[in-house]
Motif scaffolding. Structure first.
Motif, short mmCIF file in Angstrom:
data_model
loop_
_atom_site.label_atom_id
_atom_site.label_comp_id
_atom_site.label_asym_id
_atom_site.label_seq_id
_atom_site.Cartn_x
_atom_site.Cartn_y
_atom_site.Cartn_z
N TYR A 345 0.80 -1.06 0.03
CA TYR A 345 -0.07 0.03 -0.10
C TYR A 345 0.73 1.43 -0.14
O TYR A 345 0.62 2.00 -0.90
N ILE A 348 2.13 1.80 -3.78
CA ILE A 348 1.06 2.30 -4.40
C ILE A 348 0.93 3.80 -4.33
O ILE A 348 0.85 4.47 -5.05
N ALA A 349 0.84 4.20 -2.85
CA ALA A 349 0.80 5.52 -2.63
C ALA A 349 1.81 6.52 -3.03
O ALA A 349 1.55 7.55 -3.29
N CYS A 351 3.64 5.99 -5.58
CA CYS A 351 3.46 6.09 -6.98
C CYS A 351 2.16 7.17 -7.44
O CYS A 351 2.20 7.26 -8.73
N GLY A 352 1.54 7.63 -6.56
CA GLY A 352 0.64 8.64 -6.64
C GLY A 352 -0.49 8.07 -7.04
O GLY A 352 -1.61 8.97 -7.53
N PHE A 353 -0.86 6.81 -6.92
CA PHE A 353 -2.14 6.14 -7.42
C PHE A 353 -3.09 6.27 -6.18
O PHE A 353 -2.60 5.77 -5.13
N ASN A 354 -4.25 6.93 -6.22
CA ASN A 354 -5.16 7.02 -5.16
C ASN A 354 -5.73 5.37 -4.97
O ASN A 354 -6.93 5.39 -5.49
N PHE A 355 -5.36 4.49 -4.02
CA PHE A 355 -5.90 3.17 -4.05
C PHE A 355 -7.09 3.36 -3.06
O PHE A 355 -6.89 2.78 -1.83
N THR A 356 -8.12 3.58 -3.33
CA THR A 356 -9.30 3.97 -2.34
C THR A 356 -9.71 2.45 -1.86
O THR A 356 -9.74 1.37 -2.60
N LYS A 359 -11.86 0.52 -4.51
CA LYS A 359 -10.89 0.04 -5.60
C LYS A 359 -10.26 -1.15 -5.07
O LYS A 359 -9.93 -2.24 -5.78
N ARG A 360 -9.76 -1.14 -4.09
CA ARG A 360 -9.07 -2.56 -3.44
C ARG A 360 -9.98 -3.58 -3.43
O ARG A 360 -9.78 -4.79 -3.82
#
Length: 708
Positions: A345, A348-349, A351-356, A359-360
């Protein structure tokens, strides 16, 4: 709200420690009892497989339906803390009752090792199970929500991690108990007669449940406890009903539309309640597609274990039994949760991706669907190696020459010549209606016709020995042996009856030139003893099989050597499984990763999106999706009888993929909220209103100033 000073530990409230330990003990206790339940039904109460499975599944479904009851009690009447304590007591009593029900000396008055009145045991164990279902289900939604309550505003990060640790505790508990409890069952115990120790195997979980209760109560001084807020579910139901009725009354075009259908309850209910119900309804709506995930997830206990029974359990130096493969899931969880939390996690954060959260969960569903595609591929590989069994009106015949002459056998379209002590390489398949003539002969003797009705859909072995002597034996084995065990049967070529004992199982009185039925043994080398009046005393009666692997079947022929002593010769009926069980690991890995991103996130999402007075209710809603998933499996497995197992796996994978796409679309339209902020806003508005009521000049004064 009873607040006590909160002790802190690495930025976490110390009270969390007690809650996690309590959950670990409770899960150990629950899974430990569940691991041996089915064996207890079949071996101790001696029900058949179907009844046992039905009772077992009903029990599991009950455990996921009772959370609604627990949530109601907690949110409206006792509060979470008292609910957990009182239902844990019920639970502990239930565990104790079921351990008592498994003591055979309870009704075994004549001390012969079997209970004299089974109904007593059945009634006791059913009472025990009912109490356990009420206990475990009732505290489930409360424990996770109560844990979430311990965090302050602004501790979202710690709270998310708590849900991960909480999930870890669940799986560590289940992992240890599925390993330990079966070991306890194998122990022997009893007052008058020794036998499998169910009281101990049920007793250890009961003791642990008591420990879990004590640990939880010890932390009592540190918990943040919220007061229950009256019968919240009742209010919610009434408010929804009123809104629908009111909307229906004002259905004509004359009335202006309202933003949300729940706004039609404004006449009677306050804004705060309506906004809380809106929050809950929006989350519940998202839950509709979720049972499909659980429908796939819960098949690792049933379908995937059955798949393992057609595979070989030799992984390197290890020997794994098919039902131990399920522990792979728990082991992987214990490894994967920290990796996802601490490594994946954050990466991923970065890398600037908002993994809400949603989405998970979508990713989790996709992974589970892929796991079933992999399972289907493995199944296709297995199918290539499986023997062909007779279907419909087919009959399969194999010829086994157990005499000392060469024999000729003519079958429709086949002519077979067999030397002494040999068999046809494989089973030959015939249509039962075209099976007109089978003849046996040997050089220099007349032809004998075999007159025997062959049963369709069955395998048969034709034993031949002298020119006109034959015996048709129904194999009774038209599938791979269950549980990955090995079938063994014996053929007697002595003139007298023989009896064979093989690791505690007895083949009694096998008649001359006949075959026993199959008995089944797990992998390994098995010793057996042959006894008969015809065998001279100086002979060695003890023999060993060669190494048995998984899922094979053999016929051992007992023949007489020149000195009248017995010797044995083995013939293969069904070859051992060749596809390695390690091939199941990729599908377990995918499903476990799916579970980590789906289940942990779902727990946390349900908590964070629920208004303060409905936290337990939403946790119960989450657990309800698990119950519905279980029911889907029973329906799909019952309705669609697939001739090919891989097709069923692909069907499930496709269903979940469709659901996954639908869920992704629904998630796009969901906006995340912070219930605490919304509630704070209402508090503020109420404060303002109160001020206005108490001080009418306060507002007008302010107005006049702005106009100046």
């Amino acid at each position: 709200m009873g607040m006590s000073k909160s002790h802190s530990f690495f930025g976490y409230p110390l009270s969390i420690f007690f809650i996690v330990v309590n959950e670990f003990c409770e899960r150990f206790s629950y899974y430990g009892m569940r691991a041996i339940l089915i064996l207890y039904f079949t071996n101790f109460i001696s029900w058949d497989d179907n009844l046992s499975t039905a009772v077992y599944h009903t029990f599991v479904a009950l455990c996921y339906l009772t959370p609604i009851l627990g949530a109601l009690i907690a949110d409206s009447w006792l509060g979470k803390f008292k609910t957990i304590v009182s239902l844990s007591i019920v639970y502990t009593i239930g565990q104790a009752v079921i351990s008592v029900s498994s003591i055979n000396d309870l009704t075994d008055h004549n001390h012969d090792g079997t209970p004299d009145s089974l109904p007593v045991h059945v009634v006791l164990s059913m009472i025990g199970l009912a109490l356990i279902a009420l206990g475990t289900g009732g505290i489930k939604p409360c424990v996770s929500a109560f844990g979430g309550d311990q965090f302050e505003e602004g501790q979202e990060k710690q709270r998310n991690r708590f849900f991960s640790i909480f999930y870890l505790a669940i799986n560590a508990g289940s992992l240890l108990s599925t390993i330990i409890t079966p070991m306890l069952r194998v122990q022997q115990c009893g007052i008058h007669s020794k036998q499998a120790c169910y009281p101990l195997a049920f007793g250890v979980p009961a003791a642990l449940m008591a420990v879990s209760l004590i640990v939880f109560v010890l932390g009592s001084g540190m918990y943040k406890k919220f007061k229950p807020q009256g019968n919240i579910m009742g209010k919610v139901a009434k408010c929804i009903c009123f809104a629908i009725k009111n909307r229906f009354r004002h259905r004509s075009k004359a009335f202006p539309k309202r933003e949300h259908w729940l706004d039609w309850a404004k006449e009677k209910y306050d804004e705060r309640l309506i906004s809380q119900i809106k929050m809950v309804m929006r989350v519940m709506f998202l839950y509709i597609p979720l049972p499909m995930f659980w429908a796939l997830f819960d098949q690792q206990g049933s379908r995937w274990t059955l798949q393992a029974t057609t595979m070989s359990g030799k992984i390197g130096a290890l020997e794994i039994q098919p039902d131990q493969m399920q522990t792979v899931n728990a082991i992987l969880i214990v490894i994967m949760v920290p990796i996802f939390d601490a490594v994946l996690y954050p990466l991923i954060a970065k890398c600037g991706f908002n993994f809400t959260s949603l989405k998970r969960m979508t990713v989790g569903m996709f992974l589970a669907s892929m796991a079933f595609v992999v399972a289907a591929i493995v199944q296709v590989e297995i199918d290539k190696t499986l023997p062909v069994f007779p279907k419909g009106n087919e009959v399969q015949i194999k010829v086994l020459n157990i005499g000392n002459n060469t024999m000729n056998i003519s079958l429709p379209g086949e002519m077979v010549t067999l030397g002494p002590m040999s068999q046809t390489n494989a089973f030959m398949t015939f249509d039962v209606n075209k099976l007109t003539s089978i003849n046996i002969s040997s050089p220099g003797s007349p032809v004998t016709a075999v007159t025997d009705d062959f049963k369709q859909g069955q395998r048969h072995t034709l034993l031949v020995w002298a020119p006109n002597h034959y015996q048709v034996v129904k194999d009774g084995l038209n599938q791979k042996p269950e549980k990955g065990e090995n079938g063994i049967r014996f053929v007697n070529t002595f003139n007298e009856l023989i009896t064979i004992t093989m690791s505690e199982k007895v083949y009694a009185n096998i008649s001359s030139y006949n075959a026993s039925t199959y008995q089944f043994f797990p992998s390994g080398i098995k010793g057996f003893t042959i006894s008969s009046t015809e065998i001279p005393p100086q002979c060695q009666p003890n023999f060993n099989t060669f190494y048995l692997e998984f899922g094979s079947a053999y016929t051992y022929i007992v023949q007489r050597k020149n000195d009248s002593c017995p010797e044995v010769k083995a013939f293969e009926d069904i070859s051992a499984n060749t596809v390695n069980m390690a091939l199941q690991i990729p599908q377990y890995f995918l499903l476990t990763c799916g579970e980590v991103v789906f289940s942990v996130t779902g727990l946390e999402f349900s908590y964070s999106q629920a208004p303060s007075n409905m936290k337990s209710v939403l946790q119960a809603g989450w657990l309800l999706t698990v119950a519905v998933g279980n029911i889907i499996v029973l329906i799909v497995a019952g309705a669609g009888q697939f001739s090919k197992q891989w097709a069923e796996y692909i069907l499930f994978a496709a269903l979940l993929l469709v659901v996954c796409v639908i869920f992704a679309v629904m998630a796009r339209f969901y906006t995340y909220i912070n219930p605490a902020e919304i509630e704070a806003q209402f508090d503020e508005d109420e404060k303002k209103n109160r001020l206005e009521k108490s001080n009418p000049y306060f507002m007008s004064g302010a107005n006049s100033q702005t106009q100046m």
